[in-house]
Enzyme design. Structure first.
Site, mmCIF file in Angstrom:
data_model
loop_
_atom_site.group_PDB
_atom_site.id
_atom_site.type_symbol
_atom_site.label_atom_id
_atom_site.label_comp_id
_atom_site.label_asym_id
_atom_site.label_seq_id
_atom_site.Cartn_x
_atom_site.Cartn_y
_atom_site.Cartn_z
ATOM 1 N N TYR A 184 0.253 -1.301 -0.413
ATOM 2 C CA TYR A 184 0.145 -0.034 0.228
ATOM 3 C C TYR A 184 0.804 1.385 0.229
ATOM 4 O O TYR A 184 2.021 1.331 0.095
ATOM 5 C CB TYR A 184 -1.158 0.403 1.259
ATOM 6 C CG TYR A 184 -0.110 0.253 2.616
ATOM 7 C CD1 TYR A 184 0.873 -0.183 3.010
ATOM 8 C CD2 TYR A 184 -0.444 1.530 2.630
ATOM 9 C CE1 TYR A 184 1.100 -0.358 4.440
ATOM 10 C CE2 TYR A 184 -0.441 1.460 4.478
ATOM 11 C CZ TYR A 184 0.935 1.081 5.229
ATOM 12 O OH TYR A 184 1.248 1.463 5.819
ATOM 13 N N ARG B 166 7.943 3.762 -4.952
ATOM 14 C CA ARG B 166 8.402 3.453 -3.945
ATOM 15 C C ARG B 166 7.324 2.291 -4.451
ATOM 16 O O ARG B 166 7.293 0.484 -3.458
ATOM 17 C CB ARG B 166 7.930 3.548 -2.709
ATOM 18 C CG ARG B 166 8.100 2.970 -0.755
ATOM 19 C CD ARG B 166 8.061 3.592 0.023
ATOM 20 N NE ARG B 166 6.812 4.115 0.158
ATOM 21 C CZ ARG B 166 6.686 5.069 1.895
ATOM 22 N NH1 ARG B 166 7.502 5.005 2.119
ATOM 23 N NH2 ARG B 166 5.721 5.108 1.253
ATOM 24 N N ARG C 192 -7.538 -20.550 -1.727
ATOM 25 C CA ARG C 192 -6.723 -20.301 -0.549
ATOM 26 C C ARG C 192 -5.299 -21.565 -0.305
ATOM 27 O O ARG C 192 -5.821 -22.788 -0.469
ATOM 28 C CB ARG C 192 -7.308 -20.665 0.808
ATOM 29 C CG ARG C 192 -5.934 -20.100 2.168
ATOM 30 C CD ARG C 192 -6.607 -20.626 3.938
ATOM 31 N NE ARG C 192 -5.575 -20.094 4.591
ATOM 32 C CZ ARG C 192 -4.666 -20.520 4.902
ATOM 33 N NH1 ARG C 192 -4.590 -22.350 4.609
ATOM 34 N NH2 ARG C 192 -3.753 -20.868 5.965
ATOM 35 N N LYS D 225 6.590 -2.094 1.855
ATOM 36 C CA LYS D 225 5.397 -1.153 2.882
ATOM 37 C C LYS D 225 4.136 -2.671 2.207
ATOM 38 O O LYS D 225 3.618 -2.060 1.371
ATOM 39 C CB LYS D 225 5.112 0.037 1.687
ATOM 40 C CG LYS D 225 4.057 1.033 3.082
ATOM 41 C CD LYS D 225 4.347 1.949 2.439
ATOM 42 C CE LYS D 225 3.312 2.963 3.466
ATOM 43 N NZ LYS D 225 3.417 3.254 4.597
ATOM 44 N N GLU E 128 12.702 2.290 14.255
ATOM 45 C CA GLU E 128 11.287 3.600 13.932
ATOM 46 C C GLU E 128 10.088 3.080 14.857
ATOM 47 O O GLU E 128 9.793 2.340 15.864
ATOM 48 C CB GLU E 128 10.453 3.276 12.386
ATOM 49 C CG GLU E 128 10.204 1.944 11.480
ATOM 50 C CD GLU E 128 10.161 1.261 10.668
ATOM 51 O OE1 GLU E 128 10.162 2.637 9.977
ATOM 52 O OE2 GLU E 128 10.419 0.260 9.874
ATOM 53 N N LEU F 114 11.136 1.485 7.183
ATOM 54 C CA LEU F 114 10.400 1.409 5.790
ATOM 55 C C LEU F 114 11.182 2.637 5.299
ATOM 56 O O LEU F 114 11.643 4.085 6.095
ATOM 57 C CB LEU F 114 8.931 2.121 5.753
ATOM 58 C CG LEU F 114 8.180 2.208 4.932
ATOM 59 C CD1 LEU F 114 8.131 0.627 3.932
ATOM 60 C CD2 LEU F 114 7.239 2.939 4.708
#
Ligand code: PDD
Length: 285
Positions: free
Chosen positions: A33, A52, A100, A148, A180, A205
């Site tokens: 995301y 990114r 799945r 991310k 972070e 990140l």
């Protein structure tokens, strides 16, 4: 007012925005995301967010949902349809719908592509005024924090642990060094005015706001040290702050109950926030 959300090719009212229970994002957190801030109806640091996103997609061998230009158009369309003056656009790509199975589905499986907006009332918040209190917690996330991904359970748990302790957010710590914040990059300002933040690696990140803030700091002739720092060093720092697309630059005034500097938002932090916002707004598209 109900939002208009983009889901797999359609703009729909949020109550009608649906994805399959077999979506790999739902079953495996198999997705990535981006969050892009919007000020004055324009997108901040957009090109960097796209770059990114491309990197995250490539690292996980996820298919690209569309070309860069079309993604920009989608963001703008969604901002316009929802009349967002101030807020952000959330964009997410998952590996799509498949039975799945731990093995990835066939390469031609269509990725799921979802975007929605969130509006906010003001850039300035009570947190910016008074500064954040952070708690330290062990960093128990996986080892590819540079990607991310949508697997945000541990950062969410870390934030709740901080709240349980009466604090605003958590800084995560690994081998004695701060990595972070739960959803932001972490900084200290030393007694001799150097801005210190962890260097880029798989441990954190690679924040878009981080890159912009460090650029702004260098242009202003400030000293920047990209290196790890300990919790003890942070406690004796002159100032501390965090950066993200949501918080921009927000002061941190206490770590595990120890006040940083004067215990009030620092002057350099305030300057960095003003400089960052000025530059980001000037270059917004
Ligand atoms: N979070 N580190 C982590 C773990 C993050 O989740 C984020 C962003 C950042 C800052 O990155 P950027 O400056 O590119 O926003 C650092 C977003 C805002 C979120 O999850 O909402």
């Amino acid at each position: 007012m109900s939002r208009i959300v983009y889901v797999n090719g359609a703009f729909v009212p949020e109550a009608e925005a649906k994805v399959s229970v077999f979506d790999r994002g739902f079953l495996f957190a198999d997705g990535v995301y981006e969050v892009t801030a919007v000020i004055g109806g324009k997108l901040l640091d957009f090109a960097a967010h796209l770059t990114r996103l491309r990197r995250s997609l490539a690292e996980l061998r996820l298919a690209s949902p569309m070309e860069d230009g079309a993604i920009l158009d989608l963001h703008r369309e969604l901002v316009a349809r929802n009349a967002i003056d101030l807020g952000h656009v959330y964009m997410m790509v998952t590996r799509g719908e498949a039975d799945r199975d731990f093995a990835f589905p066939p390469e031609d499986t269509a990725p799921s592509f979802v975007l929605f907006t969130q509006s906010r009332k003001s850039i300035e918040t009570p947190e910016v005024e008074r500064g954040l209190k952070v708690a330290t917690v062990p960093d128990l996330r996986w080892a590819r924090r540079d990607i991310k991904t949508i697997q945000l359970l541990y950062p969410s748990m870390a934030k709740m642990e901080a709240r349980r302790q009466g604090m605003d957010d958590a800084w995560m710590v690994e081998d004695g060094f701060v990595t972070e914040g739960t959803s932001n990059n972490a900084y200290i300002v030393t007694q001799d005015d150097a801005i210190v933040t962890r260097s880029l690696s798989n441990a954190i990140l690679h924040g878009i706001t981080r890159a912009a803030v460090l650029r702004t700091a260098a242009e202003a002739g400030l000293r920047v040290e990209e290196r790890a720092f300990t919790v003890d060093e942070a406690k004796t720092a002159r100032e501390a702050f965090i950066t993200s697309a949501g918080a921009f630059v927000t002061p941190v005034v206490a770590i595990d109950g120890t006040g940083i500097g004067t215990g009030r938002p620092g002057e350099l932090t305030k300057r960095m926030r003003a400089h960052y916002l000025e530059e980001a707004i000037r270059t917004a598209i």
